[in-house]
Design an enzyme around this catalytic site. Structure first.
Site, PDB file in Angstrom:
ATOM      1  N   ARG A   1       0.845  -1.193   0.000  1.00 28.88           N
ATOM      2  CA  ARG A   1       0.000   0.000   0.000  1.00 28.88           C
ATOM      3  C   ARG A   1       0.878   1.240   0.000  1.00 28.88           C
ATOM      4  NH1 ARG A   1      -4.926  -1.102  -1.153  1.00 28.88           N
ATOM      5  NH2 ARG A   1      -6.144  -0.391   0.584  1.00 28.88           N
ATOM      6  N   CYS A   2       0.364   2.296  -0.610  1.00 28.63           N
ATOM      7  CA  CYS A   2       1.093   3.561  -0.621  1.00 28.63           C
ATOM      8  C   CYS A   2       1.299   4.030   0.810  1.00 28.63           C
ATOM      9  CB  CYS A   2       0.312   4.605  -1.415  1.00 28.63           C
ATOM     10  SG  CYS A   2       0.454   4.312  -3.186  1.00 28.63           S
ATOM     11  N   PRO A   3       2.462   4.564   1.093  1.00 26.89           N
ATOM     12  CA  PRO A   3       3.497   5.044   0.187  1.00 26.89           C
ATOM     13  C   PRO A   3       4.605   4.027  -0.114  1.00 26.89           C
ATOM     14  CG  PRO A   3       4.048   5.787   2.366  1.00 26.89           C
ATOM     15  CD  PRO A   3       2.750   4.986   2.478  1.00 26.89           C
TER      16      PRO A   3
END
Length: 78
Positions: free
Chosen positions: A15-17
């Site tokens: 998942r970002c970041p």
């Protein structure tokens, strides 16, 4: 003269970041003109990866969506 290198990162499930942070780390060790391909599943990467390229001066040369996979190719700036 050797052609610039190309590296692919499988970032599926991150998942970002995290995808951008991993790309940043790998790009540091690459030569100018080298290309890095990111394979991501987080839909937010369609925002984060182009933004990262704009902020750092790297060039986003391709982006593609295949089903749930987002693929980006970044060329390292000089």
């Amino acid at each position: 003269m050797n052609a610039p290198s190309a590296i692919a990162l499988d970032l599926r499930g991150l998942r970002c970041p995290q995808p951008v942070l991993r790309a940043k780390k790998v790009l540091r060790g690459m030569e100018a003109g080298a290309r890095l391909t990111l394979e991501c599943t987080d839909p937010l990467t369609v925002i984060d990866v182009p933004h990262f390229c704009n902020q750092t001066g790297h060039r986003l040369v391709a982006r593609e969506k295949r089903d749930d996979l987002y693929i980006f190719t970044i060329e390292k700036s000089g």
